[in-house]
Design an enzyme around this catalytic site. Structure first.
Site: not given
Ligand code: NDP
Length: 421
Positions: A80, A261, A277
């Site tokens: 935009e 907006k 996201d």
């Molecule tokens: P992820 O599943 O990617 O989890 C976060 C990753 O970051 C984990 O693998 C974790 O590792 C790693 N990690 C590394 N360092 C850190 C730290 N310091 N703190 C926390 N995590 C760390 O993402 P999210 O669970 O955050 O989910 C976000 C995603 O889900 C987005 O892509 C979103 O679009 C999607 N989503 C959104 C929904 C909604 O908004 N309603 C519904 C479903 C999906 P480890 O596993 O080893 O801990």
């Protein structure tokens, strides 16, 4: 060394990159930016389904944007016209009077399990609360890595919702997701506690899912602008009108939608650039705008006539992450994060809410003074000229001529272009 951002918008790409290179970006990020290395097809193909290509948008920066006394170069991804210019202008004014100050009230995510066909609601509620430690333990055992990092499930809340002939017992799980947004973390935990909740209550679970209404991740940003920075002639009058404009946006839903907006012109641009996201952020903030049971403008502007300052405040849920999702995958996100010195989730949330306040400042100030069209029309003329097929060399002249025309539209732009042939 203090960077000189003056006239950044007038420079060509090489000159802009030269300024950015100097101390802002790390070497590998600079190389990605310089070579415009964006998401390649193979990576994109592994991210989502049915991929046939990639889709580009302009990648800009808002320089010298001061939050908590630190000057940031904020990455913006938006199509935009005037959004980047407006935020830069607001950033410049507000940075010159102390910048933005932010408060992170909390940084946790909420998920919910909805139970139905529960026979005794109040007994179910009591039983869940009595067993809350055991429930939290099951949740944490389902996602041990976040516990190992220092996060994990922290609290439980239970509500009984009743409307017409339907009653739900809803369990809210509150989780410290540290640097992640936590959707997948929460969903894993919630699905793990579901069978135990059914067993405890004798009910059935309808669903177990993260809530995007992230009221445990509220971030506030504040700024103070002396009246004379708003305008040398009538700063006090503009400040008064800005206060009224914020009140108007609380009272009228038609204005509130547009007011908000404008805030999201800035917020979405940074959320997208930082690989987060944006639907989740929009869902969180738009529902927060209705927290008082009517949809309201999200910011406030208040005059302090004694100190002769205008005070701007914006508080929003900001479920933002520095890891997870596509953040580590998209090379442009690496550049964007590097521009902001790789902020952690809380710092990034503070920058984003401040950007929203800055964007709102520019829009409201223009609306109550010169009007919004004055600045917009030049940029609109530029879009029309490009659409009509003007080359880079022709662009400036076409835009100039187009602005003088009575009817600024594509047809007129095309007519002007024929004079070049
Ligand atoms: P992820 O599943 O990617 O989890 C976060 C990753 O970051 C984990 O693998 C974790 O590792 C790693 N990690 C590394 N360092 C850190 C730290 N310091 N703190 C926390 N995590 C760390 O993402 P999210 O669970 O955050 O989910 C976000 C995603 O889900 C987005 O892509 C979103 O679009 C999607 N989503 C959104 C929904 C909604 O908004 N309603 C519904 C479903 C999906 P480890 O596993 O080893 O801990």
């Amino acid at each position: 060394m203090e960077k000189n951002w003056s006239g950044f918008y007038k420079k060509n790409r090489a000159e802009r990159l030269d300024i950015i290179n100097e101390k802002i970006l790390d070497e590998s990020s600079f190389e990605l930016l310089e070579k415009n290395k964006v998401l390649d097809f193979e990576t994109a193909n592994n991210m989502v389904e049915n991929v046939v290509g990639t889709f580009s948008l302009p990648f800009s920066v808002v320089p010298n944007f001061v939050v908590n006394n630190i000057a940031y170069c904020v990455p913006f991804v938006t199509e935009e016209p005037s959004v980047v210019a407006a935020c830069s202008n607001a950033g410049k004014i507000i940075s010159s009077c102390g910048g933005f100050k932010t408060v992170i009230h909390d940084r946790k995510m909420i998920g919910q399990v909805a139970l139905y066909d529960v026979e005794n609601f109040s007994l179910a509620k009591d039983t869940i609360m009595t067993n809350s430690e055991a429930i939290i333990k099951i949740a944490n055992e389902a996602y041990p890595s976040i516990v190992k990092r220092g996060g994990g499930a922290r609290e439980l809340e239970v509500k009984v919702l009743n409307e017409d002939d339907v009653t739900f017992v809803v369990v809210y799980l509150i989780v410290d997701t540290l640097e992640a947004m936590g959707a997948n973390m929460l969903n894993t935990m919630l699905e793990a506690i579901k069978p135990f909740l059914e067993q405890l209550t004798g009910g059935n679970s309808l669903m177990a899912i993260l809530s995007n209404y992230a009221t445990r991740s509220i971030v506030s940003s504040k700024c103070e602008i002396p009246f004379d920075k708003l305008s040398k002639e009538d700063g006090k009058e503009i400040a008064k009108k800005m206060e009224l404009a914020a009140k108007f946006a609380k009272m009228d839903v038609y204005r509130a939608a547009t007011h908000n907006k404008g805030i999201f012109n800035g917020i979405d641009s940074v959320v997208i650039a930082s690989g987060n996201d944006w639907r989740a952020v929009e869902a969180a903030c738009q529902s927060y705008a209705a927290k008082n049971f009517r949809y309201e403008g999200l910011s406030t502007w208040t005059c302090d006539y004694e100190k002769e300052v205008l005070i701007g405040e914006l508080s929003l849920p900001m479920p933002i992450a520095s890891v997870g999702g596509s953040i580590g995958i998209n090379p442009s996100v690496k550049v964007a994060r590097s521009l902001m010195k790789n902020p952690d989730a809380k710092t990034l949330a503070g920058i984003i809410v401040s950007v929203g306040l800055a964007q709102n400042f520019s829009a409201v100030r223009a609306l109550v003074s010169t009007g919004i069209q004055k600045g917009h029309m030049k940029l609109h003329a530029k879009s029309l000229a490009i659409l009509a097929g003007a080359t880079n060399e022709q662009l400036e002249e076409v835009v100039e001529k187009l602005q003088k025309e009575k009817h600024m539209n594509l047809e007129t732009a095309k007519k002007i272009l024929t004079q070049f042939k």
